[in-house]
Write a protein that holds these residues in place. Structure first.
Motif, short mmCIF file in Angstrom:
data_model
loop_
_atom_site.label_atom_id
_atom_site.label_comp_id
_atom_site.label_asym_id
_atom_site.label_seq_id
_atom_site.Cartn_x
_atom_site.Cartn_y
_atom_site.Cartn_z
N ALA A 134 -5.28 3.94 4.92
CA ALA A 134 -4.03 3.17 4.94
C ALA A 134 -2.83 4.06 5.24
CB ALA A 134 -3.84 2.46 3.61
N ILE A 159 0.98 -3.23 4.83
CA ILE A 159 -0.06 -2.32 4.34
C ILE A 159 0.19 -1.99 2.87
CG2 ILE A 159 -1.01 0.01 4.55
CD1 ILE A 159 -0.58 -0.18 7.55
N CYS A 161 1.52 -3.87 0.58
CA CYS A 161 1.08 -5.01 -0.24
C CYS A 161 -0.45 -5.03 -0.37
CB CYS A 161 1.57 -6.32 0.38
SG CYS A 161 3.36 -6.55 0.31
N ILE A 162 -1.15 -4.72 0.72
CA ILE A 162 -2.61 -4.67 0.67
C ILE A 162 -3.08 -3.56 -0.27
CG2 ILE A 162 -4.70 -4.23 2.03
CD1 ILE A 162 -3.22 -5.47 4.43
N ALA A 165 -2.69 -4.63 -3.79
CA ALA A 165 -3.72 -5.60 -4.14
C ALA A 165 -5.06 -4.93 -4.42
CB ALA A 165 -3.87 -6.62 -3.00
N VAL A 166 -5.39 -3.90 -3.63
CA VAL A 166 -6.63 -3.17 -3.85
C VAL A 166 -6.59 -2.44 -5.18
CG1 VAL A 166 -8.04 -1.25 -3.02
CG2 VAL A 166 -7.15 -2.91 -1.41
#
Length: 356
Positions: A134, A159, A161-162, A165-166
């Motif tokens: 990322a 990216i 935000c992703i 979330a991960v």
């Protein structure tokens, strides 16, 4: 480290009485942050024990990298985006190369071959690999599509935000799968702060936590205000200062914990600290800084790291994955990790900021 607390008021006094001596103020403020970070870890450990395993683990996860986050926020407010990125990259490579290398050398020289849970280490290494992907892809995209600079803030925010979330999914998975006691350690990402610490009441620990946080915020403002002048006085580039100076300062407390754990033949804890702290920085701290930069500082910060930082992070993660593969550590592996770290430091000392 408690005797270093005298440097906290000294840094504040020097800022007002010797405003032109940036190098001295920088050094005193940097060393003053170290004992405050250690006390923050102790206070967090007390509260974590009182709150129970699940909430305690999340509290440890929140404050595990608090010193690094506070320093980065101060730099972000001053618009030193490249310094923030260098510090984040430096902490990641410092954890998996320098801290883990020293831990293996000291632990292996005393106990010989040391064992740790290879499955847990590989899980952390996989999360770290995901985080590095990322962090690398925005720079790769920009190199392929150089005219897309206007889109990078949007790409970076998406990216970020992703990544958050991960990270939350990782914590939730640990809580569900491992049960109460183990989940606290997993959510802590291995910072080694789950111990009860001093015999403080929860109220006292909370007051100490607020006071120490305020102290770190104050010293971070002083540190960031003098970092550029101090770097110039020492002959360091901004990239070298961020990667090899600020990174060590922010993570000094947890780094010491990892090294002591290895010396006590607790290599599981040492591996968990070094890899887990890097995962948390990449998946929690970095995306938070990207999103907060929309409200803090002169303009948003993207996730585009320079080519030098991209390569160093990639090399560090590759080596971490190899080291974590078989559940065994010895002093020779530590020497190898330290050799890579010193090579990177030597190269960064001569690399200009534009390349890094």
């Amino acid at each position: 480290m408690k005797w270093l607390l005298v440097l906290v008021p000294l840094a504040i006094v020097l800022e007002h009485l010797a405003p032109g001596n940036d190098l001295l103020i920088f050094a005193v403020a940097a060393l003053g942050i170290v004992p405050l970070a250690s006390i923050m870890a102790q206070a967090t450990g007390v509260l974590a024990t009182r709150l129970g395993a699940g909430l305690g683990g999340l509290l440890n996860a929140t404050f595990g990298n608090a010193a690094e986050l506070i320093i980065a926020l101060a730099a972000l407010r001053s618009g030193l985006h490249e310094m923030v990125k260098a510090s984040l990259a430096g902490t990641i490579i410092g954890n998996v190369l320098f801290v883990l290398g020293v831990a293996m050398v000291l632990g292996g020289s005393k106990h010989g071959d040391q064992r740790y849970d290879a499955r847990a280490a590989r899980t952390q290494a996989t999360m770290l690999t995901l985080a590095v992907i990322a962090l690398i892809l925005p720079a790769a995209y920009l190199s392929i599509v150089p005219k897309a600079e206007g889109q990078m803030n949007s790409i970076s925010a998406l990216i970020a935000c992703i990544m958050l979330a991960v990270y939350l999914a990782n914590v939730a998975f640990a809580l569900v799968r491992s049960g109460a006691d183990v989940s606290a350690q997993a959510a802590d990402a291995g910072h080694g702060h789950v111990h009860a610490g001093p015999a403080w009441t929860p109220r006292k620990a909370l007051l100490v936590l607020f006071a120490v946080t305020a102290g770190i915020v104050w010293l971070s403002e002083i540190l960031v205000g003098t970092v550029e002048a101090a770097s110039e006085a020492m002959g360091f580039s901004d990239a070298f200062t961020g990667v090899f100076v600020l990174a060590v300062i922010g993570g000094a407390a947890e780094q010491a914990t990892a090294i002591v754990a290895a010396r006590q033949n607790r290599m599981d804890l040492s591996m968990s600290i070094t890899l887990g702290a890097s995962v948390q920085l990449a998946l929690l701290v970095a995306p938070l800084l990207v999103l907060l930069s929309y409200w803090i500082g002169p303009h948003p910060m993207g996730l585009v790291f320079g080519p030098g930082l991209v390569l160093t992070i990639l090399f560090a993660v590759m080596i971490a994955g190899q080291v974590a593969s078989d559940g065994r550590a010895d002093w020779l592996r530590g020497v190898q990790l330290l050799a890579v770290y010193l090579i990177l430091a030597a190269v960064f000392f001569f690399v200009p900021d534009a390349v890094a």
